[in-house]
Motif scaffolding. Sequence first.
Motif, PDB file in Angstrom:
ATOM      1  N   MET A 115       2.670  56.181  65.893  1.00 22.42           N
ATOM      2  CA  MET A 115       2.833  54.950  66.937  1.00 22.42           C
ATOM      3  C   MET A 115       1.615  53.577  65.992  1.00 22.42           C
ATOM      4  N   ALA A 116       0.404  53.614  66.038  1.00 26.61           N
ATOM      5  CA  ALA A 116      -0.122  53.132  65.008  1.00 26.61           C
ATOM      6  C   ALA A 116       0.326  51.987  64.641  1.00 26.61           C
ATOM      7  N   GLY A 117       1.063  52.861  63.443  1.00 25.84           N
ATOM      8  CA  GLY A 117       2.160  51.377  62.487  1.00 25.84           C
ATOM      9  C   GLY A 117       3.143  50.678  63.299  1.00 25.84           C
ATOM     10  N   PHE A 118       3.873  51.300  64.342  1.00 21.36           N
ATOM     11  CA  PHE A 118       3.993  50.272  65.570  1.00 21.36           C
ATOM     12  C   PHE A 118       3.344  49.281  66.210  1.00 21.36           C
ATOM     13  N   PHE A 119       2.150  49.849  66.416  1.00 20.85           N
ATOM     14  CA  PHE A 119       1.474  48.800  67.425  1.00 20.85           C
ATOM     15  C   PHE A 119       0.862  47.787  66.329  1.00 20.85           C
ATOM     16  N   ALA A 120       0.843  48.218  64.983  1.00 20.08           N
ATOM     17  CA  ALA A 120      -0.069  46.999  64.185  1.00 20.08           C
ATOM     18  C   ALA A 120       1.052  46.159  64.331  1.00 20.08           C
ATOM     19  N   ALA A 121       2.426  46.747  63.612  1.00 20.64           N
ATOM     20  CA  ALA A 121       3.923  45.259  63.394  1.00 20.64           C
ATOM     21  C   ALA A 121       3.655  44.800  64.370  1.00 20.64           C
ATOM     22  N   PHE A 122       3.788  45.414  65.917  1.00 15.75           N
ATOM     23  CA  PHE A 122       3.635  44.622  67.349  1.00 15.75           C
ATOM     24  C   PHE A 122       2.576  44.653  68.647  1.00 15.75           C
ATOM     25  N   PRO A 123       1.305  44.065  67.736  1.00 16.59           N
ATOM     26  CA  PRO A 123       0.304  43.716  68.412  1.00 16.59           C
ATOM     27  C   PRO A 123       0.279  43.605  70.136  1.00 16.59           C
ATOM     28  N   ASP A 124       1.431  42.974  70.782  1.00 20.43           N
ATOM     29  CA  ASP A 124       1.497  42.192  71.834  1.00 20.43           C
ATOM     30  C   ASP A 124       3.007  43.220  72.649  1.00 20.43           C
ATOM     31  N   ALA A 125       2.977  44.031  72.214  1.00 19.81           N
ATOM     32  CA  ALA A 125       4.359  45.020  72.695  1.00 19.81           C
ATOM     33  C   ALA A 125       3.578  45.257  73.970  1.00 19.81           C
ATOM     34  N   ALA A 126       4.565  45.153  75.446  1.00 17.76           N
ATOM     35  CA  ALA A 126       4.731  45.278  76.528  1.00 17.76           C
ATOM     36  C   ALA A 126       5.771  46.095  76.772  1.00 17.76           C
ATOM     37  N   TYR A 127       5.566  46.753  77.541  1.00 17.66           N
ATOM     38  CA  TYR A 127       6.597  48.167  78.762  1.00 17.66           C
ATOM     39  C   TYR A 127       6.679  47.486  79.713  1.00 17.66           C
ATOM     40  N   THR A 128       7.568  47.964  80.643  1.00 17.34           N
ATOM     41  CA  THR A 128       8.270  47.795  81.449  1.00 17.34           C
ATOM     42  C   THR A 128       9.011  48.915  82.204  1.00 17.34           C
ATOM     43  N   LEU A 129       8.508  48.974  82.993  1.00 17.96           N
ATOM     44  CA  LEU A 129       9.347  50.257  84.135  1.00 17.96           C
ATOM     45  C   LEU A 129      10.104  49.087  84.624  1.00 17.96           C
ATOM     46  N   ALA A 130      11.973  50.162  84.492  1.00 18.56           N
ATOM     47  CA  ALA A 130      12.523  49.727  85.495  1.00 18.56           C
ATOM     48  C   ALA A 130      13.551  50.047  86.183  1.00 18.56           C
ATOM     49  N   ASP A 131      13.493  51.763  86.043  1.00 17.37           N
ATOM     50  CA  ASP A 131      13.930  52.647  87.019  1.00 17.37           C
ATOM     51  C   ASP A 131      13.753  54.071  86.689  1.00 17.37           C
ATOM     52  N   ARG A 132      13.186  54.660  87.598  1.00 14.85           N
ATOM     53  CA  ARG A 132      12.833  56.223  87.380  1.00 14.85           C
ATOM     54  C   ARG A 132      14.197  57.061  88.200  1.00 14.85           C
ATOM     55  N   PHE A 133      14.318  58.372  88.059  1.00 16.83           N
ATOM     56  CA  PHE A 133      15.618  58.918  88.260  1.00 16.83           C
ATOM     57  C   PHE A 133      14.431  60.505  88.420  1.00 16.83           C
ATOM     58  N   VAL A 134      14.544  61.839  89.554  1.00 13.19           N
ATOM     59  CA  VAL A 134      14.283  62.637  89.107  1.00 13.19           C
ATOM     60  C   VAL A 134      15.344  63.271  90.142  1.00 13.19           C
ATOM     61  N   ALA A 135      15.589  64.120  89.857  1.00  8.35           N
ATOM     62  CA  ALA A 135      16.942  65.584  90.349  1.00  8.35           C
ATOM     63  C   ALA A 135      16.607  67.012  89.377  1.00  8.35           C
ATOM     64  N   GLY A 136      15.827  67.625  90.380  1.00 10.06           N
ATOM     65  CA  GLY A 136      15.621  69.643  90.782  1.00 10.06           C
ATOM     66  C   GLY A 136      14.156  69.669  88.873  1.00 10.06           C
ATOM     67  N   ASP A 137      14.601  70.102  88.221  1.00 13.11           N
ATOM     68  CA  ASP A 137      13.529  69.340  86.716  1.00 13.11           C
ATOM     69  C   ASP A 137      13.556  68.338  85.965  1.00 13.11           C
ATOM     70  N   ARG A 138      14.774  67.551  86.191  1.00 11.03           N
ATOM     71  CA  ARG A 138      15.561  67.216  85.254  1.00 11.03           C
ATOM     72  C   ARG A 138      14.382  65.481  85.254  1.00 11.03           C
ATOM     73  N   VAL A 139      14.031  64.690  84.250  1.00  6.96           N
ATOM     74  CA  VAL A 139      13.691  63.032  84.949  1.00  6.96           C
ATOM     75  C   VAL A 139      14.352  61.728  84.464  1.00  6.96           C
ATOM     76  N   VAL A 140      14.786  61.356  84.495  1.00 10.93           N
ATOM     77  CA  VAL A 140      15.561  60.117  83.831  1.00 10.93           C
ATOM     78  C   VAL A 140      14.579  58.540  83.675  1.00 10.93           C
ATOM     79  N   TRP A 141      14.062  57.989  82.786  1.00 14.69           N
ATOM     80  CA  TRP A 141      13.585  56.725  83.744  1.00 14.69           C
ATOM     81  C   TRP A 141      14.275  55.624  82.162  1.00 14.69           C
TER      82      TRP A 141
END
Length: 68
Positions: free
Chosen positions: A1-27
């Motif tokens: 991940m260090a190489g990724f953040f070196a190339a994209f130093p202003d990277a920002a992640y926004t969570l849009a959706d998260r679903f949980v069903a039993g032991d499974r999770v999807v986001w």
Amino acid sequence: MAGFFAAFPDAAYTLADRFVAGDRVVWRGHWRATKQGDWQEIAASGRKVTWTVIIIGRLIDSKLARTG
């Protein structure tokens, strides 16, 4: 991940959706960044980029145990 953040130093992640069903999770979320450095043999461009990711995982004892 260090190489990724070196190339994209202003990277920002926004969570849009998260679903949980039993032991499974999807986001789903979105990354936004500016390509300011070389990454995976592609030269820096200064261009703004966005992309969407969907991750499927498995929970064990309420902790993320596996993705894929």
